[in-house]
Design a protein around this motif. Structure first.
Motif, PDB file in Angstrom:
ATOM      1  N   THR A   1       0.844  -1.179   0.000  1.00 56.52           N
ATOM      2  CA  THR A   1       0.000   0.000   0.000  1.00 56.52           C
ATOM      3  C   THR A   1       0.884   1.235   0.000  1.00 56.52           C
ATOM      4  O   THR A   1       2.105   1.151   0.092  1.00 56.52           O
ATOM      5  CB  THR A   1      -0.907   0.055   1.238  1.00 56.52           C
ATOM      6  N   GLY A   2       0.251   2.378  -0.085  1.00 58.64           N
ATOM      7  CA  GLY A   2       1.005   3.614  -0.013  1.00 58.64           C
ATOM      8  C   GLY A   2       1.603   3.851   1.361  1.00 58.64           C
ATOM      9  O   GLY A   2       2.389   4.784   1.551  1.00 58.64           O
ATOM     10  N   TYR A   3       1.245   3.024   2.345  1.00 55.30           N
ATOM     11  CA  TYR A   3       1.734   3.200   3.707  1.00 55.30           C
ATOM     12  C   TYR A   3       2.815   2.191   4.066  1.00 55.30           C
ATOM     13  O   TYR A   3       3.314   2.204   5.181  1.00 55.30           O
ATOM     14  CB  TYR A   3       0.574   3.081   4.690  1.00 55.30           C
ATOM     15  N   GLY A   4       3.170   1.312   3.177  1.00 53.07           N
ATOM     16  CA  GLY A   4       4.205   0.350   3.475  1.00 53.07           C
ATOM     17  C   GLY A   4       3.921  -1.004   2.856  1.00 53.07           C
ATOM     18  O   GLY A   4       2.960  -1.190   2.115  1.00 53.07           O
ATOM     19  N   VAL A   5       4.760  -1.977   3.195  1.00 53.63           N
ATOM     20  CA  VAL A   5       4.640  -3.339   2.695  1.00 53.63           C
ATOM     21  C   VAL A   5       4.446  -4.256   3.889  1.00 53.63           C
ATOM     22  O   VAL A   5       5.204  -4.205   4.860  1.00 53.63           O
ATOM     23  CB  VAL A   5       5.896  -3.751   1.908  1.00 53.63           C
ATOM     24  N   PHE A   6       3.398  -5.102   3.829  1.00 55.11           N
ATOM     25  CA  PHE A   6       3.045  -5.920   4.973  1.00 55.11           C
ATOM     26  C   PHE A   6       2.799  -7.359   4.529  1.00 55.11           C
ATOM     27  O   PHE A   6       2.471  -7.617   3.367  1.00 55.11           O
ATOM     28  CB  PHE A   6       1.774  -5.392   5.649  1.00 55.11           C
ATOM     29  N   TYR A   7       2.969  -8.290   5.466  1.00 60.02           N
ATOM     30  CA  TYR A   7       2.552  -9.664   5.195  1.00 60.02           C
ATOM     31  C   TYR A   7       1.829 -10.208   6.426  1.00 60.02           C
ATOM     32  O   TYR A   7       2.034  -9.739   7.551  1.00 60.02           O
ATOM     33  CB  TYR A   7       3.727 -10.558   4.798  1.00 60.02           C
ATOM     34  N   TYR A   8       0.968 -11.180   6.178  1.00 61.90           N
ATOM     35  CA  TYR A   8       0.134 -11.747   7.234  1.00 61.90           C
ATOM     36  C   TYR A   8       0.546 -13.188   7.486  1.00 61.90           C
ATOM     37  O   TYR A   8       0.573 -14.010   6.560  1.00 61.90           O
ATOM     38  CB  TYR A   8      -1.334 -11.691   6.819  1.00 61.90           C
ATOM     39  N   ALA A   9       0.891 -13.512   8.734  1.00 64.98           N
ATOM     40  CA  ALA A   9       1.258 -14.874   9.127  1.00 64.98           C
ATOM     41  C   ALA A   9       0.020 -15.582   9.651  1.00 64.98           C
ATOM     42  O   ALA A   9      -0.499 -15.231  10.719  1.00 64.98           O
ATOM     43  CB  ALA A   9       2.347 -14.843  10.184  1.00 64.98           C
ATOM     44  N   VAL A  10      -0.475 -16.556   8.890  1.00 66.30           N
ATOM     45  CA  VAL A  10      -1.710 -17.244   9.255  1.00 66.30           C
ATOM     46  C   VAL A  10      -1.537 -18.007  10.566  1.00 66.30           C
ATOM     47  O   VAL A  10      -2.430 -18.007  11.427  1.00 66.30           O
ATOM     48  CB  VAL A  10      -2.132 -18.203   8.128  1.00 66.30           C
ATOM     49  N   ASN A  11      -0.378 -18.647  10.755  1.00 68.28           N
ATOM     50  CA  ASN A  11      -0.189 -19.470  11.951  1.00 68.28           C
ATOM     51  C   ASN A  11      -0.138 -18.640  13.238  1.00 68.28           C
ATOM     52  O   ASN A  11      -0.406 -19.141  14.326  1.00 68.28           O
ATOM     53  CB  ASN A  11       1.085 -20.304  11.823  1.00 68.28           C
ATOM     54  N   LYS A  12       0.178 -17.335  13.099  1.00 68.20           N
ATOM     55  CA  LYS A  12       0.232 -16.462  14.272  1.00 68.20           C
ATOM     56  C   LYS A  12      -0.898 -15.439  14.296  1.00 68.20           C
ATOM     57  O   LYS A  12      -0.999 -14.656  15.243  1.00 68.20           O
ATOM     58  CB  LYS A  12       1.580 -15.749  14.325  1.00 68.20           C
ATOM     59  N   ASN A  13      -1.714 -15.437  13.239  1.00 66.42           N
ATOM     60  CA  ASN A  13      -2.837 -14.502  13.150  1.00 66.42           C
ATOM     61  C   ASN A  13      -2.376 -13.078  13.409  1.00 66.42           C
ATOM     62  O   ASN A  13      -2.933 -12.346  14.225  1.00 66.42           O
ATOM     63  CB  ASN A  13      -3.931 -14.893  14.151  1.00 66.42           C
ATOM     64  N   GLN A  14      -1.334 -12.670  12.666  1.00 65.94           N
ATOM     65  CA  GLN A  14      -0.733 -11.368  12.926  1.00 65.94           C
ATOM     66  C   GLN A  14      -0.118 -10.796  11.655  1.00 65.94           C
ATOM     67  O   GLN A  14       0.397 -11.535  10.807  1.00 65.94           O
ATOM     68  CB  GLN A  14       0.354 -11.505  14.005  1.00 65.94           C
ATOM     69  N   TRP A  15      -0.205  -9.468  11.536  1.00 70.20           N
ATOM     70  CA  TRP A  15       0.427  -8.753  10.435  1.00 70.20           C
ATOM     71  C   TRP A  15       1.838  -8.324  10.820  1.00 70.20           C
ATOM     72  O   TRP A  15       2.093  -7.977  11.981  1.00 70.20           O
ATOM     73  CB  TRP A  15      -0.382  -7.511  10.053  1.00 70.20           C
ATOM     74  N   TYR A  16       2.749  -8.323   9.819  1.00 70.74           N
ATOM     75  CA  TYR A  16       4.123  -7.882  10.021  1.00 70.74           C
ATOM     76  C   TYR A  16       4.517  -6.894   8.924  1.00 70.74           C
ATOM     77  O   TYR A  16       4.027  -6.971   7.802  1.00 70.74           O
ATOM     78  CB  TYR A  16       5.097  -9.074   9.982  1.00 70.74           C
ATOM     79  N   THR A  17       5.424  -5.996   9.274  1.00 64.12           N
ATOM     80  CA  THR A  17       5.958  -5.053   8.297  1.00 64.12           C
ATOM     81  C   THR A  17       7.212  -5.633   7.679  1.00 64.12           C
ATOM     82  O   THR A  17       8.081  -6.172   8.369  1.00 64.12           O
ATOM     83  CB  THR A  17       6.301  -3.706   8.976  1.00 64.12           C
TER      84      THR A  17
END
Length: 294
Positions: free
Chosen positions: A2-18
């Motif tokens: 996005t225009g605010y950064g690059v993120f990924y989602y870890a399904v096993n931890k149910n959490q977003w990371y930058t």
């Protein structure tokens, strides 16, 4: 991305990371190039003015030096061959918002860190409309069929055989949606899901956007046998100076009512327009005003 950064989602931890790394040019909002995960090499691949890869192991981006390739490219469709780890880039534009479509397909090989242009297809997926696919369109990979699926405007369906590196057109039975959209693949049932998109030739300044969800049962890249069914009715508007025609697509046998509200708040102001159930797939409202909702 996005225009605010690059993120990924870890399904096993149910959490977003930058994703840490250099800023990626590309503007803001939804109009950005595609990030695609390569499970063979465990990297994310990105291309706009240059080619970059992201390593989860090192948590950093790396610009590939001297990769060559398509040059500046935006609003393209992209996918990764999950058996071979090849990143494919289809269409796009090299300037502006879909103002200069480029009818090309390129392949990036992470092993050699190089691009190659693909030509000589049995059928060109841009035969009916330019391959500038913008943000409404994507391609999806089926490991079971070893093929990509691409739905172009106005609703033509193409399959790319990854082993032969060739495109074929599928003469789909009951093609329900005359538009392109976002595609995802579900392996258990070998289904492709098509969500939303636009029925316009390029989707620019056109009201014929869609919200429908469609399900396709796919055989293989050489078999045009499809089963299509509506998962949700889909509707769009054709607007002229004097009238609004509401059109929809749905499986046979459905009946509809159409409601209109002329001003906000819409929730309390909807009035039914039809006197008996609608069995067709359109209704023309000759008295629509600015701000009308259906």
């Amino acid at each position: 991305l996005t225009g605010y950064g690059v993120f990924y989602y870890a399904v096993n931890k149910n959490q977003w990371y930058t994703m840490k790394g250099p800023g990626l040019n590309g503007g803001t909002g939804a109009y950005l190039p595609r990030l695609r995960y390569d499970p063979v090499h465990d990297i994310v691949i990105y291309h706009q003015a240059s080619t970059m890869t992201y390593s989860f192991h090192h948590n950093e981006w790396r610009t590939i030096p001297g990769a060559g390739g398509p040059g500046v490219r935006e609003k393209y469709a992209a996918g990764v061959d999950e058996k071979r780890g090849i990143f494919y880039l289809l269409g796009g534009t090299n300037i502006g918002y879909c103002t200069n479509p480029v009818d090309q397909m390129w392949a990036f090989n992470p092993e050699t860190e190089s691009w190659s242009q693909l030509t000589g297809f049995t059928v060109n997926p841009w035969e009916n409309t330019p391959a500038c696919v913008d943000y409404n369109t994507s391609i999806a990979y089926s490991a079971r069929s070893d093929a990509f699926l691409f739905v172009s405007r106005p609703g033509a369906v193409y399959s790319f055989d990854c082993a032969a590196r060739d495109w074929n057109r599928l003469e789909t039975a009951g093609n329900p949606l005359q538009c392109s959209g976002h595609i995802a693949y579900e392996a258990r049932n070998n289904f492709f899901y098509l969500l939303g998109g636009s029925a316009a030739p390029q989707g620019i300044n056109d009201q014929r956007t869609t919200q429908g969800l469609w399900i396709y049962k796919y055989a293989n890249s050489k078999n045009a046998a499809w089963e299509a069914m509506v998962a949700a009715p889909d509707a769009w508007l054709d607007i002229t100076a004097s009238a609004v025609t509401v059109r929809w697509s749905a499986a046979a046998g459905f009946q509809f009512n159409l409601y209109r509200a002329n001003a906000k708040p819409y929730l309390k102001g909807f009035v039914k327009l039809n006197t008996s159930p609608l069995t067709g797939n359109s209704y023309t409202d000759n008295t629509a005003a600015t701000g009308t909702a259906y």
